[in-house]
Design a protein around this motif. Structure first.
Motif, mmCIF file in Angstrom:
data_model
loop_
_atom_site.group_PDB
_atom_site.id
_atom_site.type_symbol
_atom_site.label_atom_id
_atom_site.label_comp_id
_atom_site.label_asym_id
_atom_site.label_seq_id
_atom_site.Cartn_x
_atom_site.Cartn_y
_atom_site.Cartn_z
ATOM 1 N N LYS A 158 37.830 36.873 32.598
ATOM 2 C CA LYS A 158 38.234 35.483 32.861
ATOM 3 C C LYS A 158 38.464 35.208 34.340
ATOM 4 C CE LYS A 158 38.788 33.507 28.737
ATOM 5 N NZ LYS A 158 38.656 32.146 28.273
ATOM 6 N N LEU A 159 38.981 36.218 35.051
ATOM 7 C CA LEU A 159 39.288 35.988 36.468
ATOM 8 C C LEU A 159 39.264 37.286 37.254
ATOM 9 C CD1 LEU A 159 40.424 34.156 38.805
ATOM 10 C CD2 LEU A 159 42.684 34.609 37.906
ATOM 11 N N ASP A 160 38.338 37.363 38.195
ATOM 12 C CA ASP A 160 38.262 38.507 39.106
ATOM 13 C C ASP A 160 38.740 37.982 40.468
ATOM 14 O OD1 ASP A 160 37.571 40.326 41.059
ATOM 15 O OD2 ASP A 160 35.597 40.772 40.229
ATOM 16 N N TRP A 161 39.932 38.435 40.859
ATOM 17 C CA TRP A 161 40.551 37.865 42.057
ATOM 18 C C TRP A 161 39.724 38.067 43.326
ATOM 19 C CZ3 TRP A 161 44.187 34.315 42.157
ATOM 20 C CH2 TRP A 161 44.669 33.943 43.411
ATOM 21 N N ASP A 162 39.111 39.238 43.476
ATOM 22 C CA ASP A 162 38.311 39.498 44.681
ATOM 23 C C ASP A 162 37.123 38.557 44.747
ATOM 24 O OD1 ASP A 162 39.902 41.670 45.616
ATOM 25 O OD2 ASP A 162 39.067 42.871 44.001
ATOM 26 N N GLU A 163 36.532 38.362 43.594
ATOM 27 C CA GLU A 163 35.395 37.441 43.526
ATOM 28 C C GLU A 163 35.875 36.021 43.862
ATOM 29 O OE1 GLU A 163 32.946 37.621 39.823
ATOM 30 O OE2 GLU A 163 33.114 35.459 39.991
ATOM 31 N N PHE A 164 37.018 35.679 43.330
ATOM 32 C CA PHE A 164 37.590 34.362 43.607
ATOM 33 C C PHE A 164 37.821 34.165 45.108
ATOM 34 C CE2 PHE A 164 41.678 32.144 44.444
ATOM 35 C CZ PHE A 164 41.275 30.845 44.133
ATOM 36 N N GLU A 165 38.417 35.168 45.744
ATOM 37 C CA GLU A 165 38.707 35.049 47.180
ATOM 38 C C GLU A 165 37.443 34.944 48.017
ATOM 39 O OE1 GLU A 165 41.587 37.023 49.539
ATOM 40 O OE2 GLU A 165 42.653 37.740 47.778
ATOM 41 N N ALA A 166 36.367 35.579 47.529
ATOM 42 C CA ALA A 166 35.129 35.580 48.303
ATOM 43 C C ALA A 166 34.257 34.367 48.007
ATOM 44 C CB ALA A 166 34.349 36.860 48.012
ATOM 45 N N SER A 167 34.624 33.613 47.005
ATOM 46 C CA SER A 167 33.730 32.517 46.617
ATOM 47 C C SER A 167 33.953 31.273 47.460
ATOM 48 C CB SER A 167 33.877 32.208 45.126
ATOM 49 O OG SER A 167 35.191 31.847 44.819
ATOM 50 N N LYS A 168 33.013 30.365 47.311
ATOM 51 C CA LYS A 168 33.040 29.156 48.121
ATOM 52 C C LYS A 168 34.165 28.238 47.682
ATOM 53 C CE LYS A 168 28.215 28.875 49.384
ATOM 54 N NZ LYS A 168 27.019 28.046 49.342
ATOM 55 N N LYS A 169 34.537 27.380 48.603
ATOM 56 C CA LYS A 169 35.639 26.455 48.387
ATOM 57 C C LYS A 169 35.475 25.665 47.089
ATOM 58 C CE LYS A 169 38.566 23.936 51.553
ATOM 59 N NZ LYS A 169 38.627 23.460 52.930
ATOM 60 N N SER A 170 34.251 25.165 46.884
ATOM 61 C CA SER A 170 34.020 24.323 45.708
ATOM 62 C C SER A 170 34.294 25.102 44.421
ATOM 63 C CB SER A 170 32.601 23.796 45.722
ATOM 64 O OG SER A 170 31.699 24.825 46.049
ATOM 65 N N LYS A 171 33.878 26.369 44.402
ATOM 66 C CA LYS A 171 34.096 27.178 43.205
ATOM 67 C C LYS A 171 35.581 27.512 43.065
ATOM 68 C CE LYS A 171 32.256 31.084 40.726
ATOM 69 N NZ LYS A 171 31.911 32.501 40.933
ATOM 70 N N GLN A 172 36.212 27.759 44.190
ATOM 71 C CA GLN A 172 37.647 28.068 44.155
ATOM 72 C C GLN A 172 38.447 26.904 43.595
ATOM 73 O OE1 GLN A 172 39.515 29.530 47.633
ATOM 74 N NE2 GLN A 172 38.472 31.489 47.543
ATOM 75 N N ALA A 207 37.693 24.840 41.283
ATOM 76 C CA ALA A 207 37.642 24.848 39.826
ATOM 77 C C ALA A 207 38.567 25.927 39.265
ATOM 78 C CB ALA A 207 36.213 25.068 39.371
ATOM 79 N N THR A 208 38.515 27.123 39.865
ATOM 80 C CA THR A 208 39.357 28.220 39.388
ATOM 81 C C THR A 208 40.835 27.909 39.622
ATOM 82 O OG1 THR A 208 37.572 29.696 40.018
ATOM 83 C CG2 THR A 208 39.662 30.711 39.465
ATOM 84 N N TRP A 212 50.489 25.784 45.300
ATOM 85 C CA TRP A 212 49.227 26.165 45.938
ATOM 86 C C TRP A 212 48.012 25.809 45.074
ATOM 87 C CZ3 TRP A 212 46.218 30.162 43.727
ATOM 88 C CH2 TRP A 212 45.055 30.475 44.442
ATOM 89 N N SER A 213 48.089 26.160 43.781
ATOM 90 C CA SER A 213 46.904 25.980 42.934
ATOM 91 C C SER A 213 46.679 24.527 42.545
ATOM 92 C CB SER A 213 46.996 26.850 41.685
ATOM 93 O OG SER A 213 48.166 26.549 40.953
ATOM 94 N N ALA A 214 47.774 23.815 42.314
ATOM 95 C CA ALA A 214 47.617 22.419 41.895
ATOM 96 C C ALA A 214 47.686 21.478 43.082
ATOM 97 C CB ALA A 214 48.698 22.061 40.877
ATOM 98 N N GLY A 215 48.057 22.039 44.242
ATOM 99 C CA GLY A 215 48.160 21.217 45.434
ATOM 100 C C GLY A 215 49.301 20.232 45.355
ATOM 101 N N LYS A 216 50.379 20.626 44.663
ATOM 102 C CA LYS A 216 51.547 19.736 44.585
ATOM 103 C C LYS A 216 52.820 20.551 44.348
ATOM 104 C CE LYS A 216 51.440 19.262 39.626
ATOM 105 N NZ LYS A 216 50.822 18.626 38.508
ATOM 106 N N LYS A 217 53.935 19.906 44.547
ATOM 107 C CA LYS A 217 55.210 20.577 44.311
ATOM 108 C C LYS A 217 55.535 20.494 42.831
ATOM 109 C CE LYS A 217 57.548 20.456 48.699
ATOM 110 N NZ LYS A 217 56.943 21.637 49.254
#
Ligand code: HEC
Length: 132
Positions: A67-81, A83-84, A122-127
């Protein structure tokens, strides 16, 4: 007489060549910006402690890494990030991660209120709302 025609032609070729070079340089610059998005160190620290164990390519947790590979997530493009990140915000807001079953045996794996708030922010971009 004919030889003189070469000079402007050479100049034009040279100019085109130079433009080509500077264009690829600026293109790759914006590309690297797209690949290396923001990953604040305090977020990285929380994830490494509380999420990474199940969410990396070598994890024994088959479902988690699928479901989620963090290294892949960190290396992926902004647009893909983006969504994750949306998914991450979802599971955090629902209180689904780390999984309750896992926490039964490892209660110290639970996110503290502050960690949860930081990750959601961080993930939702809100407090996170504190009125509850
Ligand atoms: C004990 C292992 C474990 C830990 C620790 C853990 N996860 Fe998970 N995670 C899983 C498993 C297993 C799944 C797949 C759940 C499923 O498919 O029902 C999953 C799924 C997810 C998904 C994908 C949800 C979806 O439907 O696509 C996200 C996002 C996620 N986890 C984020 C996190 C975050 C953020 C943390 C740290 C706060 C974390 N996880 C900690 C095991 C873990």
């Amino acid at each position: 007489m004919k030889k003189l025609f070469f000079l402007p032609a050479l100049a034009i070729i040279g100019l085109l060549f130079f433009q080509g070079i500077s264009k690829t340089a600026s293109e790759s610059e914006s590309l690297s910006h797209e690949i290396a998005p923001d990953m604040p160190p305090h977020i990285k620290a929380i994830v490494e402690q509380k999420c990474y164990g199940c969410h990396n390519a070598k994890s024994k947790n088959e479902k988690g890494k699928e479901k989620l590979d963090w290294d892949e997530f960190e290396a992926s493009k902004k647009s893909k990030q983006m969504a994750t990140k949306g998914k991450i915000a979802e599971v955090l807001e629902a209180g689904d991660m780390p999984p309750a079953k896992f926490l039964e045996n490892k209660p110290e794996g639970k996110l503290t209120e502050t960690e949860l708030a930081s990750l959601i922010e961080w993930s939702a971009g809100k407090k996170k709302s504190t009125q509850e």
